[in-house]
Structures are given as structure tokens and as C-alpha cells.
Design a protein around this motif. Structure first.
Motif, PDB file in Angstrom:
ATOM      1  N   PHE A   9       0.724  -1.221   0.187  1.00 38.74           N
ATOM      2  CA  PHE A   9      -0.071   0.079   0.067  1.00 38.74           C
ATOM      3  C   PHE A   9       0.736   1.301  -0.029  1.00 38.74           C
ATOM      4  CE2 PHE A   9      -3.861  -2.161   2.376  1.00 38.74           C
ATOM      5  CZ  PHE A   9      -3.982  -2.967   1.605  1.00 38.74           C
ATOM      6  N   THR A  10       0.325   2.206  -0.536  1.00 44.32           N
ATOM      7  CA  THR A  10       1.161   3.642  -0.840  1.00 44.32           C
ATOM      8  C   THR A  10       0.079   4.763  -0.415  1.00 44.32           C
ATOM      9  OG1 THR A  10       2.684   2.807  -2.331  1.00 44.32           O
ATOM     10  CG2 THR A  10       2.398   5.128  -1.575  1.00 44.32           C
ATOM     11  N   ILE A  11       0.459   5.412   0.673  1.00 46.51           N
ATOM     12  CA  ILE A  11      -0.697   6.671   1.097  1.00 46.51           C
ATOM     13  C   ILE A  11       0.274   7.901   0.565  1.00 46.51           C
ATOM     14  CG2 ILE A  11       0.542   6.998   3.429  1.00 46.51           C
ATOM     15  CD1 ILE A  11      -2.066   7.835   4.513  1.00 46.51           C
ATOM     16  N   SER A  12      -0.529   8.681  -0.114  1.00 50.40           N
ATOM     17  CA  SER A  12      -0.179  10.052  -0.533  1.00 50.40           C
ATOM     18  C   SER A  12      -1.202  11.090  -0.543  1.00 50.40           C
ATOM     19  CB  SER A  12       0.492   9.792  -2.268  1.00 50.40           C
ATOM     20  OG  SER A  12      -0.815   9.485  -2.750  1.00 50.40           O
ATOM     21  N   ARG A  13      -0.850  12.227  -0.518  1.00 48.96           N
ATOM     22  CA  ARG A  13      -1.784  13.551  -0.373  1.00 48.96           C
ATOM     23  C   ARG A  13      -1.385  14.496  -1.493  1.00 48.96           C
ATOM     24  NH1 ARG A  13      -1.356  15.281   5.606  1.00 48.96           N
ATOM     25  NH2 ARG A  13      -2.473  17.028   4.828  1.00 48.96           N
ATOM     26  N   ASP A  14      -2.559  15.057  -1.815  1.00 48.86           N
ATOM     27  CA  ASP A  14      -2.244  16.252  -2.800  1.00 48.86           C
ATOM     28  C   ASP A  14      -2.892  17.779  -2.011  1.00 48.86           C
ATOM     29  OD1 ASP A  14      -2.610  18.329  -4.486  1.00 48.86           O
ATOM     30  OD2 ASP A  14      -3.174  17.086  -6.165  1.00 48.86           O
ATOM     31  N   ASN A  15      -2.027  18.284  -1.410  1.00 48.86           N
ATOM     32  CA  ASN A  15      -2.510  19.531  -0.582  1.00 48.86           C
ATOM     33  C   ASN A  15      -3.318  20.335  -1.270  1.00 48.86           C
ATOM     34  OD1 ASN A  15      -1.405  18.050   2.055  1.00 48.86           O
ATOM     35  ND2 ASN A  15       0.714  19.431   1.666  1.00 48.86           N
ATOM     36  N   ALA A  16      -3.008  20.668  -2.383  1.00 50.87           N
ATOM     37  CA  ALA A  16      -3.520  21.410  -3.313  1.00 50.87           C
ATOM     38  C   ALA A  16      -4.956  21.269  -3.570  1.00 50.87           C
ATOM     39  CB  ALA A  16      -2.883  21.816  -4.809  1.00 50.87           C
ATOM     40  N   LYS A  17      -5.253  19.846  -3.407  1.00 51.30           N
ATOM     41  CA  LYS A  17      -6.496  19.231  -3.699  1.00 51.30           C
ATOM     42  C   LYS A  17      -7.452  18.745  -2.548  1.00 51.30           C
ATOM     43  CE  LYS A  17      -5.770  17.785  -8.438  1.00 51.30           C
ATOM     44  NZ  LYS A  17      -5.697  16.382  -9.226  1.00 51.30           N
ATOM     45  N   ASN A  18      -6.629  19.107  -1.132  1.00 48.37           N
ATOM     46  CA  ASN A  18      -7.323  18.813  -0.054  1.00 48.37           C
ATOM     47  C   ASN A  18      -7.755  17.315   0.137  1.00 48.37           C
ATOM     48  OD1 ASN A  18      -6.830  21.017   0.486  1.00 48.37           O
ATOM     49  ND2 ASN A  18      -8.923  21.716   1.337  1.00 48.37           N
ATOM     50  N   THR A  19      -6.800  16.367  -0.681  1.00 46.76           N
ATOM     51  CA  THR A  19      -7.175  14.840  -0.995  1.00 46.76           C
ATOM     52  C   THR A  19      -5.911  13.968  -0.552  1.00 46.76           C
ATOM     53  OG1 THR A  19      -8.524  15.555  -2.471  1.00 46.76           O
ATOM     54  CG2 THR A  19      -7.954  13.071  -2.712  1.00 46.76           C
ATOM     55  N   VAL A  20      -6.329  12.925   0.025  1.00 48.24           N
ATOM     56  CA  VAL A  20      -5.462  11.841   0.444  1.00 48.24           C
ATOM     57  C   VAL A  20      -5.967  10.666  -0.323  1.00 48.24           C
ATOM     58  CG1 VAL A  20      -6.539  11.306   2.538  1.00 48.24           C
ATOM     59  CG2 VAL A  20      -4.263  10.713   2.474  1.00 48.24           C
ATOM     60  N   TYR A  21      -4.725   9.870  -0.679  1.00 47.44           N
ATOM     61  CA  TYR A  21      -5.045   8.805  -1.366  1.00 47.44           C
ATOM     62  C   TYR A  21      -4.452   7.715  -0.826  1.00 47.44           C
ATOM     63  CZ  TYR A  21      -5.626  12.177  -4.849  1.00 47.44           C
ATOM     64  OH  TYR A  21      -6.102  13.391  -5.607  1.00 47.44           O
ATOM     65  N   LEU A  22      -4.938   6.127  -1.075  1.00 46.35           N
ATOM     66  CA  LEU A  22      -4.521   5.022  -0.613  1.00 46.35           C
ATOM     67  C   LEU A  22      -4.232   4.327  -1.793  1.00 46.35           C
ATOM     68  CD1 LEU A  22      -3.178   3.401   1.959  1.00 46.35           C
ATOM     69  CD2 LEU A  22      -5.396   2.392   2.123  1.00 46.35           C
ATOM     70  N   GLN A  23      -3.031   3.947  -2.438  1.00 46.74           N
ATOM     71  CA  GLN A  23      -2.886   2.997  -3.711  1.00 46.74           C
ATOM     72  C   GLN A  23      -2.631   1.598  -2.916  1.00 46.74           C
ATOM     73  OE1 GLN A  23      -3.176   3.116  -6.863  1.00 46.74           O
ATOM     74  NE2 GLN A  23      -2.759   1.205  -6.884  1.00 46.74           N
ATOM     75  N   MET A  24      -3.705   0.581  -3.148  1.00 42.08           N
ATOM     76  CA  MET A  24      -3.552  -0.742  -2.628  1.00 42.08           C
ATOM     77  C   MET A  24      -3.182  -1.903  -3.689  1.00 42.08           C
ATOM     78  SD  MET A  24      -6.775  -0.607  -0.076  1.00 42.08           S
ATOM     79  CE  MET A  24      -8.035  -0.588  -1.038  1.00 42.08           C
ATOM     80  N   ASN A  25      -2.135  -2.417  -3.483  1.00 41.21           N
ATOM     81  CA  ASN A  25      -1.905  -3.542  -4.528  1.00 41.21           C
ATOM     82  C   ASN A  25      -1.671  -4.723  -3.729  1.00 41.21           C
ATOM     83  OD1 ASN A  25      -1.341  -1.217  -6.561  1.00 41.21           O
ATOM     84  ND2 ASN A  25       0.688  -0.877  -5.878  1.00 41.21           N
ATOM     85  N   SER A  26      -1.687  -5.847  -4.898  1.00 47.16           N
ATOM     86  CA  SER A  26      -1.506  -7.232  -4.382  1.00 47.16           C
ATOM     87  C   SER A  26      -2.395  -7.436  -3.090  1.00 47.16           C
ATOM     88  CB  SER A  26      -0.060  -7.305  -4.207  1.00 47.16           C
ATOM     89  OG  SER A  26       0.740  -6.971  -5.078  1.00 47.16           O
TER      90      SER A  26
END
Length: 118
Positions: free
Chosen positions: A67-84
Motif C-alpha cells: 500500500f502507498t499513502i499519498s496526499r495532494d495538499n492543493a486538492k485537499n485529498t489523501v489517497y491510498l493505493q492498494m496493490n497485491s
């Protein structure tokens, strides 16, 4: 009014991928650490991953390397990329916000269901 709105959940086969998104409003996003948590049926809610405003990340052992967590502060959004993805990843996934001056996650989304099944 603070709102955290998750999206991106669904049904996926084992080994597949999903990307969850969480759009935040009503908070100063840059002043909040963000986290993803999950709760499987009959189990306690558990931490999956966190990210500070500057992008420092932390993962549960079960998420490391997949899993990879990331954020885009310009979009006020956080993501969670989940693989495998595995069947044991099946749960309701929640995003949460924690003001950097606090130790507690005060704001929570409504959750999005992730089901890993063939």
C-alpha cells in the motif's frame, strides 16, 4: 462543517489493485495529518497508514510493500493505493484527520467498502 468523503472502494480479485481517495473540506488540510484505517467484520478498527502534512508516511506491517499513502495538499485529498490485495484486506476503509497539535484523529469519513474475493 468538516467533511471527509471517501471513494474508490469496490470488489476486486485477489492480487488486484484499488486506489482510495478521501476529499477533505472544512479543515485546514495542510495543518492535519491524515490516516487510513480499516475495520473488518468482527474485528477492531486498525491503522493502515498515515501521512503528515509534509509527506512523512507510516504503515502497518500488513500494508508495507503493498500500500502507498499519498496526499495532494492543493486538492485537499489523501489517497491510498492498494496493490497485491488479499482476502484479508477486505474491510471498510476510513480516512481520518488529526490536527498536528493533537494526538487524536478527531474527524472521520463515512467509510468505503473494499472486498477482495474471487
Amino acid at each position: 462543517q468538516v467533511q471527509l468523503v471517501e471513494s474508490g472502494g469496490g470488489l476486486v480479485q485477489p492480487g488486484g489493485s484499488l486506489r482510495l481517495s478521501c476529499a477533505a473540506s472544512g479543515i485546514i488540510f495542510n495543518n492535519n495529518a491524515m490516516g487510513w484505517f480499516r475495520q473488518a467484520p468482527g474485528k477492531q478498527r486498525e491503522l493502515v497508514a498515515t501521512i503528515t502534512p509534509r509527506g512523512i508516511t507510516n504503515y502497518a506491517d500488513s500494508a508495507k510493500g503493498r500500500f502507498t499513502i499519498s496526499r495532494d495538499n492543493a486538492k485537499n485529498t489523501v489517497y491510498l493505493q492498494m496493490n497485491s490485495l488479499k482476502s484479508e484486506d477486505t474491510a471498510v476503509y476510513y480516512c481520518a484527520a488529526r490536527w498536528v497539535g493533537s494526538s487524536a484523529y478527531a474527524y472521520w469519513g463515512q467509510g468505503t467498502q473494499v472486498t477482495v474475493s474471487s
